[in-house]
Design a protein around this motif. Structure first.
Motif, PDB file in Angstrom:
ATOM      1  N   GLU A  72       0.775  -1.143  -0.181  1.00 34.10           N
ATOM      2  CA  GLU A  72       0.071  -0.017   0.166  1.00 34.10           C
ATOM      3  C   GLU A  72       0.951   1.372  -0.092  1.00 34.10           C
ATOM      4  O   GLU A  72       0.406   2.472   0.041  1.00 34.10           O
ATOM      5  CB  GLU A  72      -1.023   0.001   1.026  1.00 34.10           C
ATOM      6  N   GLU A  73       2.354   0.979  -0.084  1.00 36.03           N
ATOM      7  CA  GLU A  73       2.983   2.252  -0.382  1.00 36.03           C
ATOM      8  C   GLU A  73       4.326   1.701  -0.998  1.00 36.03           C
ATOM      9  O   GLU A  73       4.650   0.370  -0.985  1.00 36.03           O
ATOM     10  CB  GLU A  73       3.417   2.821   1.001  1.00 36.03           C
ATOM     11  N   GLY A  74       5.321   2.549  -1.444  1.00 37.83           N
ATOM     12  CA  GLY A  74       6.424   2.138  -2.074  1.00 37.83           C
ATOM     13  C   GLY A  74       5.829   1.555  -3.784  1.00 37.83           C
ATOM     14  O   GLY A  74       5.596   2.461  -4.367  1.00 37.83           O
ATOM     15  N   GLY A  75       5.923   0.073  -3.700  1.00 40.65           N
ATOM     16  CA  GLY A  75       5.607  -0.374  -5.091  1.00 40.65           C
ATOM     17  C   GLY A  75       7.049  -0.408  -6.194  1.00 40.65           C
ATOM     18  O   GLY A  75       6.449  -0.518  -7.328  1.00 40.65           O
ATOM     19  N   GLY A  76       8.183  -0.492  -5.650  1.00 41.97           N
ATOM     20  CA  GLY A  76       9.211  -0.764  -6.753  1.00 41.97           C
ATOM     21  C   GLY A  76       9.444   0.706  -7.403  1.00 41.97           C
ATOM     22  O   GLY A  76       9.008   1.531  -7.138  1.00 41.97           O
ATOM     23  N   ASN A  77      10.185   0.144  -8.630  1.00 46.66           N
ATOM     24  CA  ASN A  77      10.711   1.412  -9.387  1.00 46.66           C
ATOM     25  C   ASN A  77       9.462   2.261  -9.692  1.00 46.66           C
ATOM     26  O   ASN A  77       8.465   1.651 -10.640  1.00 46.66           O
ATOM     27  CB  ASN A  77      11.194   0.801 -10.410  1.00 46.66           C
ATOM     28  N   TYR A  78       9.301   3.456  -9.497  1.00 42.32           N
ATOM     29  CA  TYR A  78       8.233   4.313  -9.960  1.00 42.32           C
ATOM     30  C   TYR A  78       6.923   3.919  -9.343  1.00 42.32           C
ATOM     31  O   TYR A  78       5.935   4.594  -9.751  1.00 42.32           O
ATOM     32  CB  TYR A  78       8.161   4.206 -11.219  1.00 42.32           C
ATOM     33  N   GLY A  79       6.914   3.158  -8.270  1.00 42.71           N
ATOM     34  CA  GLY A  79       5.900   3.035  -7.710  1.00 42.71           C
ATOM     35  C   GLY A  79       4.364   2.452  -8.467  1.00 42.71           C
ATOM     36  O   GLY A  79       3.386   2.743  -8.596  1.00 42.71           O
ATOM     37  N   THR A  80       4.835   1.200  -9.255  1.00 44.44           N
ATOM     38  CA  THR A  80       3.918   0.978 -10.348  1.00 44.44           C
ATOM     39  C   THR A  80       3.206  -0.332  -9.799  1.00 44.44           C
ATOM     40  O   THR A  80       2.214  -0.985 -10.712  1.00 44.44           O
ATOM     41  CB  THR A  80       4.729   0.550 -11.811  1.00 44.44           C
ATOM     42  N   PHE A  81       3.773  -0.809  -8.748  1.00 45.54           N
ATOM     43  CA  PHE A  81       2.900  -2.169  -8.183  1.00 45.54           C
ATOM     44  C   PHE A  81       2.527  -1.718  -6.659  1.00 45.54           C
ATOM     45  O   PHE A  81       3.138  -1.881  -5.648  1.00 45.54           O
ATOM     46  CB  PHE A  81       3.989  -3.357  -8.148  1.00 45.54           C
TER      47      PHE A  81
END
Length: 544
Positions: A208-217
């Motif tokens: 529900e936060e972060g999401g890897g490179n560019y926040g895509t996940f």
């Protein structure tokens, strides 16, 4: 060119002089103004990404411990695979325009084919899936292993594979690179031309936060964005299996063209946006079941929200959809207009977009925009005029750039980690041509100035544009690949002559359709078209 557009470019140029675009992660206490050409570029986020763990290899967790305790997870429908003929191409035809269908479907006998059945929880943060993949060895050597990428394990989420079989026989895999690469041994080795079927059951936890490179996940701001969420077969090439962990400033996926049939069971009322086209829909109690068919495609992307509305238009044989929240509808209609104009420009100048549908969806991505096959995700903040750090011109240039990736990344593939210039620099160049087509020479000149200023932000460093993403430090990736790179393609066009270059670009697109392009391939084809030697030009701009 109207006065409003010209004023926008003047404003963008002033902003560029005040602060350069950055690709590296920013802390919450810093601010930066992205350039109008900034795409796939991180904007401030709350925390630094964790560093990946050292490469390790571990055994598959036992099935009884592979998932969270039952009381901690929602009860999801049990996924169940289809009974589909691997060779049946009819399900993919509706996703292709008529003139592209036969060539595209001719790939089916040898391309990887994914059948996925997915069940999404009511909280949108858990997913259960079963997957079968028919994989054919198209290499010249026997393969005694195949690698799957588990990208959620690098993106703040979690993928657990609870069962795995090869041609119906259970297999125990190993895990490497922070559990992001799953090695599946093959005994006997898979000979060239032979096929094998992998069957997997897996669960995915969505952050529900972060999401890897560019926040895509991620599931954030009432939007579910599922990039690279399923076990995906890596590319085998002259370097072997490509399983390295991508730098934070670059794209993640390097993939072959494959075919997908994906059935999604999700709560009713959720607006789903997926690669390809929806070929079946039904409702069951409080759930909906939507089946997508996509291919050839380098990935399958899924986004969703209970709040999405859609506006629709037509560009040639392609239906174009723009998804966002109702209060952002004016910007959504602008996005739709930009997407249609981009498709028309690139259709005319490069070659036809092969899919019958194209979707643009607003997401909480930490980039301005990110590309997927048949879908692009655009940063939701840019839809809000009150977001003062994003002047109006950013939205149009971002949409045009991401649409351009449907030609260079989705159709013509490349190694996005080792050769990012082949898609990013070239797409920046055709975005400049888009502005010339739609708004005239003054708009194209304004966009070109943004490229120069991006390069100037790294002191016009005489760095090759053809380096891997990992070879660039700090703002160098943005300045060289997104700034200097498109100026190389402009210089190449001037050297070859614009008419000859335009014919080369159309042939390059045609030649590498559904294939993977290389720097050497582009270089050689350009020399064929100009009947000239271009070594010195490529040495000056591209090669190390």
């Amino acid at each position: 060119m109207n006065r409003r557009v010209l004023s926008t470019f003047i404003l963008l140029s002033v902003l560029l002089l005040a602060g350069c675009a950055v690709v590296e992660r920013l802390t919450p206490t810093r601010s930066a103004t992205p350039t109008p050409a900034t795409v796939d570029t991180a904007i401030p986020q709350a925390t630094e990404e964790p560093q990946p763990a050292p490469a390790t290899e571990t055994a598959l967790p036992p099935a009884e411990t592979a998932q969270e305790p039952a009381g901690n997870r929602p009860q999801l429908p049990e996924p169940q695979l289809f009974d589909l003929d691997w060779a049946d191409d009819e399900i993919y035809r509706s996703g292709l325009i008529d003139s592209a269908a036969e060539r595209a479907l001719a790939l089916l006998p040898e391309a990887s084919v994914y059948h996925l059945d997915l069940a999404l929880s009511e909280t949108f943060t858990q997913l259960e899936g079963v997957q079968e993949v028919r994989y054919t060895n198209r290499e010249s050597v026997a393969l005694d292993e195949v690698y799957f990428r588990l990208f959620p394990n690098l993106a703040g989420g979690r993928t657990v594979v609870s069962s795995l079989s090869v041609n119906g026989q259970p297999v125990t895999p190993g895990y490497e690179l922070a559990d992001s690469a799953m090695r599946v041994p093959l005994t006997p080795a898979l000979q060239p031309g032979e096929s094998v079927v992998f069957a997997l059951a897996f669960t995915v936890d969505v952050p529900e936060e972060g999401g890897g490179n560019y926040g895509t996940f991620v599931f954030s701001e009432d939007i579910l964005a599922l990039a690279h969420f399923y076990p995906m077969i890596a590319v085998f090439d002259d370097e072997g299996w490509n399983i390295e962990i991508a730098p934070e400033s670059g794209d993640v996926v390097y993939a072959d063209s494959s075919f997908y049939v994906v059935r999604v069971t999700a709560p009713r009322g959720l607006q789903l946006v997926g690669s390809g086209v929806a070929v079946a829909r039904e409702e069951r109690d409080q759930q909906q079941v939507v089946t997508y068919a996509a291919g050839p495609a380098r990935d399958f992307y899924l986004a969703a929200s209970e709040g999405f509305d859609v506006v629709t238009a037509q560009a040639g044989e392609t239906t174009v959809n723009s998804y966002t929240f109702p209060e952002l509808e004016p910007a959504s209609r602008d996005v739709l207009e930009y997407a249609v104009a981009s498709l028309q420009s690139f259709n005319e100048n490069i070659g036809l977009y092969p899919y019958s549908e194209f979707d643009v969806v607003s997401t909480p991505t930490l980039a301005l925009g990110v590309e997927y096959p048949g879908v692009v995700a655009i940063n939701k903040e840019m839809y809000d005029p009150s977001a003062s750090r994003f002047p109006a011109g950013f939205l149009e240039s971002t949409v045009a750039h991401e649409v351009g990736h449907q030609w260079f990344y989705a159709v013509v593939g490349n190694d996005q980690l080792d050769d990012p210039w082949l898609d990013e620099s070239l797409v920046q160049y055709i975005t400049m041509k888009y502005f010339e087509d739609v708004h005239g020479p003054a708009a194209a000149a304004g966009f070109r100035r943004s490229l120069e200023q991006r390069w100037a932000a790294v002191n016009e460093a005489d760095m090759p544009i053809g380096l891997p993403v990992a070879a660039y430090e700090g703002p160098e990736y943005s300045g060289i690949v997104y700034g200097r790179g498109p100026l190389f393609f402009e210089t190449l066009a001037q050297t070859m002559g614009q008419e000859t270059y335009d014919a080369f670009l159309r042939d390059y697109y045609e030649h590498y359709t559904w294939d993977i392009a290389t720097p050497e391939g582009l270089h050689d084809l350009a020399e064929v078209h100009c009947e000239c030697e271009l070594d010195s030009l490529f040495d000056e701009w591209v090669y190390e």
